[in-house]
Motif scaffolding. Sequence first.
Motif, mmCIF file in Angstrom:
data_model
loop_
_atom_site.group_PDB
_atom_site.id
_atom_site.type_symbol
_atom_site.label_atom_id
_atom_site.label_comp_id
_atom_site.label_asym_id
_atom_site.label_seq_id
_atom_site.Cartn_x
_atom_site.Cartn_y
_atom_site.Cartn_z
ATOM 1 N N GLU A 24 0.821 -1.207 0.000
ATOM 2 C CA GLU A 24 0.000 0.000 0.000
ATOM 3 C C GLU A 24 0.857 1.259 0.000
ATOM 4 O O GLU A 24 0.564 2.220 -0.721
ATOM 5 N N ARG A 25 1.905 1.265 0.801
ATOM 6 C CA ARG A 25 2.722 2.482 0.884
ATOM 7 C C ARG A 25 3.735 2.580 -0.250
ATOM 8 O O ARG A 25 4.358 3.613 -0.449
ATOM 9 N N ASP A 26 3.949 1.466 -0.970
ATOM 10 C CA ASP A 26 4.780 1.464 -2.175
ATOM 11 C C ASP A 26 6.280 1.550 -1.885
ATOM 12 O O ASP A 26 7.047 1.986 -2.716
ATOM 13 N N PHE A 27 6.737 1.145 -0.717
ATOM 14 C CA PHE A 27 8.167 1.049 -0.478
ATOM 15 C C PHE A 27 8.429 -0.004 0.602
ATOM 16 O O PHE A 27 7.589 -0.262 1.461
ATOM 17 N N LEU A 28 9.608 -0.603 0.496
ATOM 18 C CA LEU A 28 10.085 -1.589 1.462
ATOM 19 C C LEU A 28 11.152 -0.922 2.316
ATOM 20 O O LEU A 28 12.153 -0.432 1.798
ATOM 21 N N SER A 29 10.945 -0.895 3.624
ATOM 22 C CA SER A 29 11.889 -0.264 4.535
ATOM 23 C C SER A 29 12.810 -1.331 5.124
ATOM 24 O O SER A 29 12.335 -2.270 5.769
ATOM 25 N N VAL A 30 14.113 -1.178 4.907
ATOM 26 C CA VAL A 30 15.091 -2.169 5.354
ATOM 27 C C VAL A 30 16.057 -1.530 6.347
ATOM 28 O O VAL A 30 16.622 -0.470 6.084
ATOM 29 N N GLN A 31 16.227 -2.190 7.476
ATOM 30 C CA GLN A 31 17.205 -1.777 8.479
ATOM 31 C C GLN A 31 18.500 -2.541 8.193
ATOM 32 O O GLN A 31 18.493 -3.777 8.111
ATOM 33 N N THR A 32 19.611 -1.820 8.041
ATOM 34 C CA THR A 32 20.847 -2.486 7.652
ATOM 35 C C THR A 32 22.036 -1.798 8.306
ATOM 36 O O THR A 32 21.882 -0.970 9.206
ATOM 37 N N ARG A 33 23.233 -2.151 7.858
ATOM 38 C CA ARG A 33 24.479 -1.580 8.371
ATOM 39 C C ARG A 33 25.361 -1.201 7.192
ATOM 40 O O ARG A 33 25.322 -1.832 6.143
ATOM 41 N N ASN A 34 26.165 -0.180 7.414
ATOM 42 C CA ASN A 34 27.077 0.290 6.375
ATOM 43 C C ASN A 34 28.410 -0.441 6.533
ATOM 44 O O ASN A 34 29.304 0.004 7.246
ATOM 45 N N THR A 35 28.524 -1.601 5.883
ATOM 46 C CA THR A 35 29.737 -2.410 5.958
ATOM 47 C C THR A 35 30.051 -2.979 4.584
ATOM 48 O O THR A 35 29.156 -3.111 3.739
ATOM 49 N N PRO A 36 31.319 -3.357 4.328
ATOM 50 C CA PRO A 36 31.679 -3.907 3.014
ATOM 51 C C PRO A 36 30.956 -5.206 2.674
ATOM 52 O O PRO A 36 30.800 -5.519 1.503
ATOM 53 N N THR A 37 30.534 -5.972 3.687
ATOM 54 C CA THR A 37 29.871 -7.241 3.397
ATOM 55 C C THR A 37 28.366 -7.094 3.254
ATOM 56 O O THR A 37 27.690 -8.033 2.856
#
Length: 487
Positions: A45-58
Amino acid sequence: MLASALHHLRRRRRGYAALCVTLALGLVPAWPDRSPGPGLAAVLERDFLSVQTRNTPTTYYEGRQGPTGFEYELMRRFADHLGVSLTLDADHNIAEVLEAVRAEGDLGAAALPLDPTLDGLMFSRPIMPLQPLLVYRRGLPPPEEVADMEGLEIGTLAGTGTDRVMRELQADHPWLSWKEADDIEVAALLGQVAEGDLDAAVVFEHQFRLNRLFFPEVEDGFPLGRPLSLAWAFPADQGLGLVREANRFLAGLQDNGLLERLGTRYFGRDDYLEYVGARTFIGHVHERLPEYAGLFREAARHSGFDWKLLAAVGYQESHWQPEATSPTGVRGLMMLTNATASDLNVDNRLDPAQSIDGGARYLRELKERLPASITGEDRLFMALAAYNVGLGHLYDARRIAEMRGGDPDAWADVREALPLLQKREWHSKTRYGYARGGEPVIYVRNIRRYYEILAYVDRSQQQFHRLSARPPDTPAEGAFDRVPPSG
């Protein structure tokens, strides 16, 4: 009907201005005949997927061509599969990722170990194995079993799963003790081993493989325990719809082989730069490069290349030795031929300033002469190959790639074709004939890795300067908590 309801939800989608990263993605899939659940329905419905992540090379980081990383690639493709945009919040450590998933959703993708005992979370099917590995500082007696860890100052990262493995080992080996922190990443941990602040560390094998060239003072020891599983985390109170769709998506990637290919692309690098070679290179970075770094920066300003790329070319050509001379008469820090130097108005090939400036202009000229159909990094890699083997032989290799059914504009296909210039059955069909076509493949490969190491060193120096500017009373980040022996 469910199909009608989903169609209605998709028609009501609202646009969204992403706080972090938003990408418009692909086609809407066919949906299974089951209730999507509140989590999946809300995403549609909102038209986006919210992803929690980390800023790492892997996991996820900004590369030269934009966002990249193994899990970023999976997130992007999953959003594409759902037919929605992708929004990332990468300002987390692992514990914060899990809390954000519980509080905000929609999913966490951050090198998370599958742990069904965690409250408030559900996990996807396993994505890839995570093999814990003990690594240690070069020069210490090589540890080969758990008993050899006694007396070592060991560090690991809290919440990543390696700390869980250490606690399981401690149940059988009560003397085992280590330090753990939750606000640093693998590179910083390996840096502490290399610098002698720690004797050893426990990381995952793929993390070490990705970082090993940057830390030639760190050796791999032995695997610890059984592999864990990397998985995605979902909020437990949002139903099973999004989890089921993620599992269907991941199963499809596994069945068609794409999951394995992505793992190989990001973590399956060849070890052609051996530890000794990397150690020598880093030594020269500190001992030789400072004398010429200013000249590389100046040439970069005029040519449009990253100065670290030009420095990597110079190292591959001469190991930053301005008087280098090959048996064929190629000379100077950038190893220009007499004819090329003459065309570039370089009257003294042994002068470092003239050589670096000439080499940068020559590389730019080669890149500009390539067909417009070659774009992005493919164009850069082919220009580098032409610097080594000549433009004519590069065109011959493009022709061979096309004859073999490949794409002459893709470096991956031209890279496979270049060594065939050494075989009569192929070079007899070309305009310029025989060439030692394996050499430019190694040439480009080495330059890419030298560039990566230089980029890492440059980032580390910038971070050092930022930390040095910290007020004296401010505590340093990355403080370890010691886990004492249990008996």
